[in-house]
Design a protein around this motif. Structure first.
Motif, PDB file in Angstrom:
ATOM      1  N   ARG A  21       1.360  -1.549   0.108  1.00 25.03           N
ATOM      2  CA  ARG A  21       0.173  -0.009  -0.204  1.00 25.03           C
ATOM      3  C   ARG A  21       0.886   1.461  -0.059  1.00 25.03           C
ATOM      4  N   LEU A  23       1.455   5.476   0.386  1.00 24.30           N
ATOM      5  CA  LEU A  23       1.295   6.089   1.203  1.00 24.30           C
ATOM      6  C   LEU A  23       1.667   7.450   0.660  1.00 24.30           C
ATOM      7  N   CYS A  56      -3.257  14.128   2.151  1.00 27.57           N
ATOM      8  CA  CYS A  56      -1.973  12.846   2.524  1.00 27.57           C
ATOM      9  C   CYS A  56      -3.394  12.021   1.685  1.00 27.57           C
ATOM     10  N   ASP A  58      -4.130   7.425   1.250  1.00 20.83           N
ATOM     11  CA  ASP A  58      -2.734   6.065   0.858  1.00 20.83           C
ATOM     12  C   ASP A  58      -3.796   5.069   0.064  1.00 20.83           C
ATOM     13  N   LYS A  59      -2.670   4.389  -1.040  1.00 18.63           N
ATOM     14  CA  LYS A  59      -3.621   3.714  -2.609  1.00 18.63           C
ATOM     15  C   LYS A  59      -2.929   2.326  -2.119  1.00 18.63           C
ATOM     16  N   THR A  60      -3.719   1.087  -2.802  1.00 17.74           N
ATOM     17  CA  THR A  60      -2.993  -0.061  -3.343  1.00 17.74           C
ATOM     18  C   THR A  60      -2.987  -0.297  -4.632  1.00 17.74           C
ATOM     19  N   SER A  99      -6.780   0.554   4.511  1.00 15.78           N
ATOM     20  CA  SER A  99      -6.823   1.518   4.674  1.00 15.78           C
ATOM     21  C   SER A  99      -6.768   2.402   5.972  1.00 15.78           C
ATOM     22  N   ALA A 102      -3.406   1.580   7.642  1.00 15.84           N
ATOM     23  CA  ALA A 102      -2.297   2.800   6.260  1.00 15.84           C
ATOM     24  C   ALA A 102      -2.511   3.604   7.604  1.00 15.84           C
ATOM     25  N   GLU A 103      -3.583   3.477   8.696  1.00 18.43           N
ATOM     26  CA  GLU A 103      -3.501   5.711   8.893  1.00 18.43           C
ATOM     27  C   GLU A 103      -3.143   5.694   9.969  1.00 18.43           C
ATOM     28  N   LEU A 106       0.601   6.546   7.974  1.00 19.00           N
ATOM     29  CA  LEU A 106       0.620   7.947   7.684  1.00 19.00           C
ATOM     30  C   LEU A 106       0.383   8.988   7.986  1.00 19.00           C
TER      31      LEU A 106
END
Length: 134
Positions: A21, A23, A56, A58-60, A99, A102-103, A106
């Motif tokens: 993932r 960021l 900000c 996040d992405k796969t 996600s 990832a928080e 990030l």
């Protein structure tokens, strides 16, 4: 493999054994608080200043095809930015992190950038070219 552009980042992330993932923290160049004349002059010439995080995401890898799609998505937010910082978060072997997972990383990334710690991240301009800082 050295990463010279955003396409290289995507290729390297796809080569990793664990699903990734990505960021992203978008930052805008601003004058520091209480700038002196030299700082103001350099900033007006497009140099110096401070980079303030403004957005900000996040992405796969499945959610992201190229830099242009990331720029276009950011444009819809109407938040102006100059540089995007990137990092990767590895998954568990089958799936990339969620996600929610990832928080916190990030948020730590945003905090690092606010403190001026940028060495752990890749940086790209709007064209997708890697940016280095001196």
């Amino acid at each position: 493999m050295p990463i010279a552009c955003f396409t290289d980042l995507l290729a390297e992330a796809r080569r990793q054994p664990e699903p990734q993932r990505l960021l992203f923290v978008f930052a805008r160049a601003e004058l520091p608080d209480h700038p002196d004349a030299e700082q103001r002059e350099r900033f007006e010439q497009g140099e110096g200043g401070v980079l303030a995080p403004v957005l900000c995401v996040d992405k796969t890898l499945d959610e992201l095809s190229d830099m242009q799609s990331l720029v276009e998505e950011s444009r819809r937010t109407e938040v102006e930015w100059d540089i995007v910082f990137a990092a990767a978060l590895a998954g568990d072997g089958r799936e990339p992190p969620s996600s929610d997972e990832a928080e916190q990383p990030l948020q730590r990334m945003v905090e690092s950038l606010q403190q001026g710690t940028i060495d752990n991240f890749l940086a790209f301009d709007r064209r997708g070219d890697a940016v280095s800082f001196h």
